[in-house]
Design an enzyme around this catalytic site. Sequence first.
Site, PDB file in Angstrom:
ATOM      1  N   HIS A  62       0.586  -1.138   0.505  1.00 46.20           N
ATOM      2  CA  HIS A  62      -0.120  -0.286   0.057  1.00 46.20           C
ATOM      3  C   HIS A  62       0.638   1.089   0.195  1.00 46.20           C
ATOM      4  O   HIS A  62       1.412   2.022  -1.053  1.00 46.20           O
ATOM      5  CB  HIS A  62      -0.742   0.199   1.097  1.00 46.20           C
ATOM      6  CG  HIS A  62      -2.028   1.296   1.608  1.00 46.20           C
ATOM      7  ND1 HIS A  62      -1.773   1.968   2.364  1.00 46.20           N
ATOM      8  CD2 HIS A  62      -2.537   1.843   0.806  1.00 46.20           C
ATOM      9  CE1 HIS A  62      -2.695   2.944   2.322  1.00 46.20           C
ATOM     10  NE2 HIS A  62      -3.196   3.065   1.299  1.00 46.20           N
ATOM     11  N   HIS A  79      -2.075   0.962   7.802  1.00 44.25           N
ATOM     12  CA  HIS A  79      -3.667   0.809   7.931  1.00 44.25           C
ATOM     13  C   HIS A  79      -3.606  -0.660   7.562  1.00 44.25           C
ATOM     14  O   HIS A  79      -4.689  -1.004   7.633  1.00 44.25           O
ATOM     15  CB  HIS A  79      -3.404   1.226   6.608  1.00 44.25           C
ATOM     16  CG  HIS A  79      -2.902   2.615   6.385  1.00 44.25           C
ATOM     17  ND1 HIS A  79      -1.757   2.575   5.406  1.00 44.25           N
ATOM     18  CD2 HIS A  79      -3.032   3.867   7.119  1.00 44.25           C
ATOM     19  CE1 HIS A  79      -1.945   4.036   5.478  1.00 44.25           C
ATOM     20  NE2 HIS A  79      -2.552   4.591   5.918  1.00 44.25           N
TER      21      HIS A  79
HETATM   22 FE1  FES Z   1       0.740  -0.502   4.424  1.00 44.48          FE
HETATM   23 FE2  FES Z   1      -1.129   1.044   4.336  1.00 44.48          FE
HETATM   24  S1  FES Z   1       0.993   1.145   4.077  1.00 44.48           S
HETATM   25  S2  FES Z   1      -1.875  -1.018   4.740  1.00 44.48           S
END
Ligand code: FES
Length: 129
Positions: A62, A79
């Site tokens: 992500h 997150h």
């Molecule tokens: Fe891993 Fe957002 S950086 S869920």
Amino acid sequence: APSLTYPSIKVGNVAKIEVGKPAYFNYPDNRSQAVLVKLGREALGGVGKDRDLVAFSASCTHMGCGVQYKDGRFVCPCHQSMFDPAKNGQVYQGLASEWLPQIPLRVEPNGDVVATAVEGLIWGRVKNV
Ligand code: FES
């Protein structure tokens, strides 16, 4: 496309790796952290006599936070994306859309576990090597 040449790097030895205790290393170079874990259950791409040794990029797909191994899965502390280490790093919860890149391993006759490549693009990089 140009073929990629990955380094072969020893990341552990089967005699010393304990189930559920992740070991972090850098691969394919010092700019990227990776993680080796013995799951205690057979995994896709797993090596060793129990086919349960796997390694992955430790950078969440992500936004690149370092994932942590917990209760049989990888969890991102930023997150809460979750990745399944027994299923080639499949993301099954959270904001990440790409699977965690798996690092194919090889076991040498003396038990050394060697990282050999990266399947998928490591977060934040335009190429792995
Ligand atoms: Fe891993 Fe957002 S950086 S869920």
